[in-house]
Design an enzyme around this catalytic site. Structure first.
Site, PDB file in Angstrom:
ATOM      1  N   TYR A 113      -2.328  -0.034  10.263  1.00  0.00           N
ATOM      2  CA  TYR A 113      -2.373  -0.394   8.840  1.00  0.00           C
ATOM      3  C   TYR A 113      -1.035  -0.066   8.167  1.00  0.00           C
ATOM      4  CZ  TYR A 113      -3.673  -0.096   3.901  1.00  0.00           C
ATOM      5  OH  TYR A 113      -3.707  -0.249   2.537  1.00  0.00           O
ATOM      6  N   SER A 148       0.849  -1.196   0.000  1.00  0.00           N
ATOM      7  CA  SER A 148       0.000   0.000   0.000  1.00  0.00           C
ATOM      8  C   SER A 148       0.878   1.237   0.000  1.00  0.00           C
ATOM      9  CB  SER A 148      -0.867   0.025   1.259  1.00  0.00           C
ATOM     10  OG  SER A 148      -1.499   1.284   1.407  1.00  0.00           O
TER      11      SER A 148
END
Ligand SMILES: NC(=O)c1ccc[n+]([C@@H]2O[C@H](COP(=O)([O-])OP(=O)(O)OC[C@H]3O[C@@H](n4cnc5c(N)ncnc54)[C@H](OP(=O)(O)O)[C@@H]3O)[C@@H](O)[C@H]2O)c1
Length: 250
Positions: free
Chosen positions: A162, A149
């Protein structure tokens, strides 16, 4: 050996995609199938979406199999990979796509939220890759592609768990590339904002405006990058390809 009787680059190959029932995972499953691969994918709760993905895979003419799997349990991962291997006859490509995402202020992240994030985004790709490595080697080589990501390299303050999990996964990609070489290539595709509906949420509009390309990416654009790593030269390993419209540069 590639199948030279077919013009499709992945003819004769078999891929397994985790979290492949919907969204980016479905786009990857369909794209690899269109490139000629037989496809197995896992899902956890999205049974109806899995049914639809299988229907679309059959429409392409691909051998396909949806497998229910909770990636928290290594024994279940073992069984799911064995099922996929038995059904497709081989495994050549593993796409660690399943993941978790949430927006929580730093001091509000609970122990359970931290652990669940690491379990889904970092531990599961490790467990799947460890289990798959001998199966990939059995065919003389294979490819593992992780979904990272933009959050791995950008510090989003309300996504500490995250961002940390994805930074871990991108570094695990490099470590696995060395540990599993020379038979297995390990690379990562790291998306920025990806949108699924024509109508954007307020947050998506804000992120799209911040993105140099002035839009969210499409799941198909992420799938195209995954296919590139699935078909590229055997000399590419340990790389992270950002598919983020330039968001990581801002
Ligand atoms: N969407 C974006 O904008 C974006 C941006 C950057 C990176 N990414 C990364 O790209 C990948 C795909 O993104 P996405 O938005 O399509 O993902 P997603 O919809 O958030 O999640 C994909 C699938 O992961 C599965 N999953 C989650 N926890 C699991 C567990 N413990 N066991 C088994 N399956 C589990 C879920 O399956 P079920 O639905 O069947 O339960 C879910 O459908 C993810 O790794 C994500 O972090 C996405």
């Amino acid at each position: 050996m590639p199948d030279f009787s077919s013009p499709l680059p992945l003819a004769g190959k078999a891929a397994l995609i985790t979290g492949g029932a919907r969204r980016i995972g479905r786009a990857i499953a369909l794209d690899l199938a269109r490139a000629g691969a037989a496809v197995a994918f896992t899902y956890r709760k999205s049974a109806a979406d899995a049914f639809e993905t299988e229907r679309q895979l059959r429409g392409i003419g691909a051998s396909s199999l949806g497998i229910q799997l909770d990636l928290r349990h290594s024994h279940a991962i073992h069984d799911a990979l064995a099922t996929a291997h038995a059904a497709l006859g081989r495994l050549d490509i593993i796409v660690n796509n399943a993941g978790r995402y949430e927006d929580v202020p730093f001091e509000a992240i609970s122990d359970a939220q931290w652990d669940a994030m690491m379990e889904a985004n970092l531990r599961a790709p490790f467990l799947v890759s460890r289990e798959a490595a001998p199966m990939l080697r059995a065919n003389g080589g294979g490819r593992i592609i992780n979904l990272g990501s933009v959050g791995a390299s950008r510090a989003f303050p309300t996504h500490a768990h995250y961002c940390a999990s994805k930074a871990g996964l991108e570094h695990l990609t490099r470590v696995m590339a060395r540990a599993l070489a020379p038979e297995i290539q390990v690379n990562a595709v790291s998306p920025g904002l990806i949108t699924f509906e024509p109508e954007l949420t307020a947050w998506e509009r804000k992120m799209a405006a911040r993105t140099p390309m002035r839009r969210g990416g499409k799941p198909e654009e992420v799938a195209e990058a995954v296919r590139w790593f699935a078909t590229c030269s055997r000399f590419v390993t340990g790389q992270v390809l950002l598919v983020d419209g330039g968001l990581s540069l801002v």
